[in-house]
Scaffold this motif. Structure first.
Motif, short mmCIF file in Angstrom:
data_model
loop_
_atom_site.label_atom_id
_atom_site.label_comp_id
_atom_site.label_asym_id
_atom_site.label_seq_id
_atom_site.Cartn_x
_atom_site.Cartn_y
_atom_site.Cartn_z
N ALA A 130 0.81 -1.22 0.00
CA ALA A 130 0.00 0.00 0.00
C ALA A 130 0.84 1.27 0.00
CB ALA A 130 -0.92 0.00 1.23
N ASN A 131 2.15 1.15 0.27
CA ASN A 131 3.02 2.33 0.34
C ASN A 131 4.45 1.92 0.05
OD1 ASN A 131 4.06 1.23 2.85
ND2 ASN A 131 2.19 2.02 3.81
N SER A 132 5.34 2.89 0.13
CA SER A 132 6.74 2.63 -0.22
C SER A 132 7.40 1.67 0.75
CB SER A 132 7.52 3.95 -0.28
OG SER A 132 7.46 4.62 0.98
N LEU A 135 3.56 -3.36 -10.74
CA LEU A 135 2.54 -2.38 -11.14
C LEU A 135 2.51 -1.33 -10.04
CD1 LEU A 135 -0.35 -4.64 -12.46
CD2 LEU A 135 0.95 -2.98 -13.80
N LEU A 136 2.83 -0.09 -10.37
CA LEU A 136 3.14 0.92 -9.35
C LEU A 136 2.33 2.19 -9.56
CD1 LEU A 136 5.00 1.93 -7.04
CD2 LEU A 136 6.70 2.47 -8.80
N ASP A 137 1.55 2.55 -8.55
CA ASP A 137 0.78 3.80 -8.59
C ASP A 137 1.74 4.98 -8.39
OD1 ASP A 137 -1.28 5.56 -8.73
OD2 ASP A 137 -2.02 5.18 -6.70
N VAL A 138 1.50 6.06 -9.14
CA VAL A 138 2.38 7.23 -9.04
C VAL A 138 2.15 7.96 -7.72
CG1 VAL A 138 2.98 9.47 -10.03
CG2 VAL A 138 2.54 7.50 -11.53
N TRP A 139 0.88 8.19 -7.38
CA TRP A 139 0.57 8.98 -6.19
C TRP A 139 0.11 8.05 -5.07
CZ3 TRP A 139 2.71 13.19 -7.55
CH2 TRP A 139 2.60 13.66 -8.85
N LEU A 140 0.91 7.98 -4.03
CA LEU A 140 0.63 7.09 -2.90
C LEU A 140 0.40 7.94 -1.64
CD1 LEU A 140 3.44 4.47 -3.61
CD2 LEU A 140 1.00 4.14 -3.98
N GLN A 141 -0.85 8.09 -1.23
CA GLN A 141 -1.15 8.90 -0.06
C GLN A 141 -0.61 8.22 1.20
OE1 GLN A 141 -5.30 9.84 0.19
NE2 GLN A 141 -5.32 11.02 -1.73
N GLY A 142 -0.04 9.05 2.08
CA GLY A 142 0.48 8.53 3.33
C GLY A 142 1.76 7.73 3.18
N SER A 143 2.42 7.86 2.04
CA SER A 143 3.65 7.11 1.78
C SER A 143 4.86 8.03 1.85
CB SER A 143 3.57 6.46 0.39
OG SER A 143 4.78 5.81 0.06
N LYS A 144 5.98 7.49 2.36
CA LYS A 144 7.20 8.30 2.44
C LYS A 144 7.71 8.68 1.05
CE LYS A 144 8.79 6.14 6.74
NZ LYS A 144 9.85 5.31 7.37
N LEU A 145 7.54 7.75 0.09
CA LEU A 145 8.04 7.98 -1.26
C LEU A 145 6.89 7.84 -2.25
CD1 LEU A 145 11.24 5.70 -1.09
CD2 LEU A 145 11.13 8.17 -0.65
N ASP A 146 6.95 8.61 -3.33
CA ASP A 146 5.93 8.45 -4.36
C ASP A 146 6.38 7.39 -5.37
OD1 ASP A 146 7.73 9.60 -6.18
OD2 ASP A 146 6.85 11.59 -6.00
N GLY A 147 5.55 7.15 -6.37
CA GLY A 147 5.84 6.09 -7.32
C GLY A 147 7.11 6.31 -8.11
N LEU A 148 7.38 7.54 -8.52
CA LEU A 148 8.59 7.83 -9.29
C LEU A 148 9.85 7.58 -8.47
CD1 LEU A 148 7.49 11.06 -11.21
CD2 LEU A 148 7.76 8.75 -12.13
N GLU A 149 9.79 7.92 -7.18
CA GLU A 149 10.95 7.69 -6.32
C GLU A 149 11.16 6.19 -6.09
OE1 GLU A 149 11.05 11.62 -3.43
OE2 GLU A 149 9.39 10.18 -3.19
#
Length: 462
Positions: free
Chosen positions: A33-35, A51-65
């Motif tokens: 659910a998150n990084s 399969l990676l979502d770009v915008w991950l709410q509540g995550s330390k890192l986003d999909g691009l990172e």
């Protein structure tokens, strides 16, 4: 064997929807659910695809990172980014950072499945192309119609469908890796990865890192080892005799437990790998000298397969020569040439300590160095082209120009050249020559006259 796909999305509904679709198609799905959860999944085992979502709410890192980190761990893992708020700029950035593709939500199930399938196929093709470049003139087929090759193919057909470990023995250059590939391709793991690691080409201090991978101090993998890459497939431990003794203990543990820890790590990595091994050396002799573990030998040698040397199947040489001529000619842009019967006979008489690999190298040198007359056959005299290398082979047999002659003519030719060489060796002294070869002086005189050996000193006939 099923491919493993890691689905990373902060929305549970999306994770379950995507995962359900993939599982229905036979994929094994893991979720994050998150990084933190995504990187923890990599600690457990490398997935085949993400399969990676770009915008991950509540995550330390986003999909691009996360994508950048995955590319650093293993650039061969295909990553497809998904987003409900995608822009052209985001898509371009994702592709620049190594993503295979970028799709927007909502997406159709058919499109998702096509992209997943193509991404996995592309990753497989990339791996296979790298392997093929290192095997330019080799075939995945076992060429030859000899009895020994028939027995070898029969053995492969019997053992390939099983999951047993196999020890492939045979001299260097005889085709042990080709045998291993055939076993893999004909097994139930044939669609999974086939990974080769050569113990003889890796420094001892790097061996465990290559086998098991590495982790940094925070548990994040920095390198994926071959055992992990071969998950759901086959791993060939080539030249297992050269494996460091300390590493042998760890390999034995993996074979028993099917799990291991990366170098510097504390997490057990579970794998399902069929292990094949090969050797050109006498492992039993190494066991007696304390250089190879006997318990590891018995674990690896569940089913032994011996690959015959080229000297044991000389009747296969014409077929091999024809095959290498065609492949080498196309690769180097030179004309396809024919070898005369005498030349083939000479090659069949050679000892071939380097086996099929040595034959291939020799054919390549001859085709490149031979005079550019496409209509002229390669004859025996051209096999000794300077730099072609057959001189060494001919010296080992002493028969390179005799094997195409009838027995009587060959015997006379041999005796004539042999006696002339011995007389020259002893400075024309018939008495010393006769003593060395074990003939009476008078008998040697008669033999020399019957063979018309000339250039003898007249005083030696007194």
């Amino acid at each position: 064997m099923a491919f493993e796909v890691l689905v990373v999305d902060d929305e549970a509904d999306i994770r379950e929807l995507v995962g359900g679709v993939l599982e229905d198609e036979g994929y094994v799905v893991r979720y994050a659910a998150n990084s933190d959860a995504a990187l923890e999944a990599f600690k457990q085992r490398r997935p085949d695809m993400v399969l990676l979502d770009v915008w991950l709410q509540g995550s330390k890192l986003d999909g691009l990172e996360i994508l950048s980190i995955i590319s650093g761990i293993d650039s061969n893992i295909p990553v497809v980014l998904i987003s409900g708020h995608g822009t052209i700029e985001t898509a371009v950035t994702a592709l620049k950072r190594g993503a295979y593709d970028f799709i927007e939500k909502p997406f159709k199930t058919e499109r998702l499945l096509i992209i997943v399938q193509r991404a996995l196929e592309t990753a497989q093709l990339r791996t296979e192309n790298i392997a093929l470049k290192s095997r330019t003139f080799e075939s995945d087929d076992l060429l030859g119609k000899s009895i020994s090759m028939h027995h070898l193919r029969t053995s492969i057909d019997k053992v390939a469908p099983m999951n047993s470990r196999i020890l492939i023995s045979g001299p260097s250059g005889s085709g042990k890796e080709i045998v291993a590939r055939q076993i893999h391709q004909k097994s139930q793991r044939g669609k999974g990865p086939f990974i080769v690691i050569s113990a003889s080409s890796i420094a001892p201090e790097s061996m465990e890192s290559e086998l098991f991978g590495e982790e940094n101090s925070d548990g994040r993998p920095t390198k994926i080892g071959v055992f992990e890459r071969a998950h759901n497939g086959t791993l060939l431990l080539d030249e297992i005799a050269d494996m460091p003794f300390e590493t042998q203990t760890k390999i034995l543990r993996v074979l028993v437990e099917q799990k291991f820890k990366r170098v510097g790590g504390s997490t057990n990595i579970d794998v399902d790998v069929r292990v094949l091994s090969s050797t050109a050396r006498d492992l039993r002799g190494l066991i007696e000298f304390g250089k190879f573990r006997e318990d590891l030998y018995h674990r690896l040698n569940v089913v032994p397969i011996k690959v015959p040397s080229l000297a044991e199947r000389r009747e296969d040489l014409p077929l091999l020569i024809e095959y290498f001529i065609e492949r080498i000619s196309k690769a180097n842009g030179v004309a396809i040439r024919k070898f005369s019967d005498e030349a083939i006979a000479a090659l069949q008489a050679a000892s071939w300590p380097g086996n099929v690999r040595e034959l291939r190298n020799l054919i390549e040198r001859i085709l490149i160095l031979a005079p550019p007359n496409e209509n002229e056959m390669i004859g025996v005299e051209q096999l000794s082209i300077e730099g072609a290398g057959l001189g060494e082979l001919a010296d080992k047999t002493g028969l390179h120009h005799l094997v195409s002659l009838p027995l009587r003519e060959a015997r006379e030719t041999f005796e004539r050249e042999y006696l002339a060489a011995q007389i020259s060796r002893f400075g024309g002294n018939i008495s010393r020559t006769a003593s060395f070869i074990g003939m009476e002086r008078s008998a040697l005189h008669r033999k020399l006259k019957s063979l018309s050996v000339e250039d003898l000193k007249s005083e030696d006939f007194e």
